[in-house]
Design a protein around this motif. Structure first.
Motif, mmCIF file in Angstrom:
data_model
loop_
_atom_site.group_PDB
_atom_site.id
_atom_site.type_symbol
_atom_site.label_atom_id
_atom_site.label_comp_id
_atom_site.label_asym_id
_atom_site.label_seq_id
_atom_site.Cartn_x
_atom_site.Cartn_y
_atom_site.Cartn_z
ATOM 1 N N ALA A 10 0.836 -1.201 0.000
ATOM 2 C CA ALA A 10 0.000 0.000 0.000
ATOM 3 C C ALA A 10 0.872 1.252 0.000
ATOM 4 O O ALA A 10 0.592 2.214 -0.724
ATOM 5 N N ALA A 11 1.931 1.256 0.792
ATOM 6 C CA ALA A 11 2.832 2.414 0.840
ATOM 7 C C ALA A 11 3.471 2.662 -0.527
ATOM 8 O O ALA A 11 3.583 3.817 -0.974
ATOM 9 N N GLU A 12 3.856 1.609 -1.215
ATOM 10 C CA GLU A 12 4.456 1.742 -2.544
ATOM 11 C C GLU A 12 3.439 2.265 -3.558
ATOM 12 O O GLU A 12 3.761 3.092 -4.405
ATOM 13 N N ILE A 13 2.218 1.787 -3.479
ATOM 14 C CA ILE A 13 1.174 2.227 -4.402
ATOM 15 C C ILE A 13 0.840 3.695 -4.157
ATOM 16 O O ILE A 13 0.643 4.464 -5.101
ATOM 17 N N ILE A 14 0.799 4.105 -2.915
ATOM 18 C CA ILE A 14 0.537 5.510 -2.595
ATOM 19 C C ILE A 14 1.649 6.387 -3.168
ATOM 20 O O ILE A 14 1.387 7.455 -3.724
ATOM 21 N N GLU A 15 2.882 5.931 -3.067
ATOM 22 C CA GLU A 15 4.009 6.680 -3.642
ATOM 23 C C GLU A 15 3.853 6.788 -5.161
ATOM 24 O O GLU A 15 4.096 7.845 -5.749
ATOM 25 N N LEU A 16 3.447 5.699 -5.801
ATOM 26 C CA LEU A 16 3.202 5.712 -7.239
ATOM 27 C C LEU A 16 2.111 6.720 -7.603
ATOM 28 O O LEU A 16 2.247 7.486 -8.552
ATOM 29 N N GLU A 17 1.040 6.729 -6.820
ATOM 30 C CA GLU A 17 -0.044 7.668 -7.105
ATOM 31 C C GLU A 17 0.429 9.107 -6.916
ATOM 32 O O GLU A 17 0.046 9.996 -7.682
ATOM 33 N N ASP A 18 1.284 9.350 -5.944
ATOM 34 C CA ASP A 18 1.851 10.692 -5.770
ATOM 35 C C ASP A 18 2.582 11.135 -7.038
ATOM 36 O O ASP A 18 2.423 12.274 -7.485
ATOM 37 N N LEU A 19 3.365 10.241 -7.609
ATOM 38 C CA LEU A 19 4.091 10.561 -8.850
ATOM 39 C C LEU A 19 3.115 10.861 -9.985
ATOM 40 O O LEU A 19 3.317 11.779 -10.767
ATOM 41 N N TYR A 20 2.069 10.067 -10.081
ATOM 42 C CA TYR A 20 1.053 10.275 -11.119
ATOM 43 C C TYR A 20 0.399 11.650 -10.967
ATOM 44 O O TYR A 20 0.213 12.382 -11.931
ATOM 45 N N LEU A 21 0.080 12.006 -9.737
ATOM 46 C CA LEU A 21 -0.586 13.282 -9.514
ATOM 47 C C LEU A 21 0.322 14.463 -9.814
ATOM 48 O O LEU A 21 -0.160 15.541 -10.155
ATOM 49 N N LYS A 22 1.611 14.256 -9.717
ATOM 50 C CA LYS A 22 2.569 15.337 -9.967
ATOM 51 C C LYS A 22 3.045 15.381 -11.411
ATOM 52 O O LYS A 22 3.700 16.341 -11.798
ATOM 53 N N SER A 23 2.727 14.349 -12.201
ATOM 54 C CA SER A 23 3.209 14.299 -13.591
ATOM 55 C C SER A 23 2.467 15.244 -14.496
ATOM 56 O O SER A 23 1.401 15.700 -14.233
#
Length: 68
Positions: free
Chosen positions: A55-68
């Motif tokens: 879950a922590a890794e997926i949240i980090e991935l979503e953070d990157l998506y939101l910032k892209s």
């Protein structure tokens, strides 16, 4: 809830969302950054075991998506 694992259905739902995010980025058809929201983070916080490493890794991935 600590120690429990996500269900196969929860994993499949997350995978589908990640695949959609990847496709949007590839095709540059994603929503404008200002209209994106944390669908995965909300689901993980509500449904997954607290402190789950994936879950922590997926949240980090979503953070990157939101910032892209």
């Amino acid at each position: 809830m600590i120690g429990k694992q996500p269900t196969p259905e929860q994993l499949e739902a997350v995978l589908r969302k990640i695949e959609a995010m990847k496709q949007q980025i590839r095709e540059e058809q994603g929503r404008p950054r200002r209209s994106r929201y944390r669908a995965l983070t909300r689901m993980l916080v509500d449904e997954w075991p607290l402190g789950h490493n994936l879950a922590a890794e997926i949240i980090e991935l979503e953070d990157l998506y939101l910032k892209s």
